[in-house]
Design a protein around this motif. Sequence first.
Motif: not given
Length: 177
Positions: A70-75
């Motif tokens: 949870k809270g991971t930045t995804l691109v």
Amino acid sequence: MAYPYIQQKIQEEMDSVVGRNRLPQVSDQEQLPYTRATLLEIHRHVTLVPLSSFHTASDETSLHGYRIPKGTTLVSNLYAVMRDPNIFPEPDQFKPERFIDDQGTYFEREEVCPFGVGRRICLGQTLAKMELFVFFTHLLHRYSLVKPEDTPPITFKGTYGTTFAPKPYTIKFDLRM
């Protein structure tokens, strides 16, 4: 301009469907499969925005065996998807035909995703596609785009940042009769 035979094929398709007495309209799209395929191939080949906007995982999840906290930045790497040779053989080749089936029917692939992916796809996608179609067809209906003599060779190289910036180039607009 880099592929005059493709430009000519688009113009011949428009001339046979639309004629020379009026400009193409959005309602003509269905009868212009090669033109539509070329626009889609431009999106795939250029990848104007190589990375989608950043997103954050709202909950812990897993994807293909990878744990995503949870809270991971995804691109999303749109460039990698649209240049994947497993999806698009010869990805560095410009081939509008890859979006036309054996019956000559245009089709799209979800892997061509210039406006992003998922639920957060660009809200203006539909309008942008219509405007690009109108701009592109009006331009090629009236003009042939030509590389002027004594100008540097055509290149698809440029600078990638938030968006792709092509190297400077010169275009000559020849009025079609």
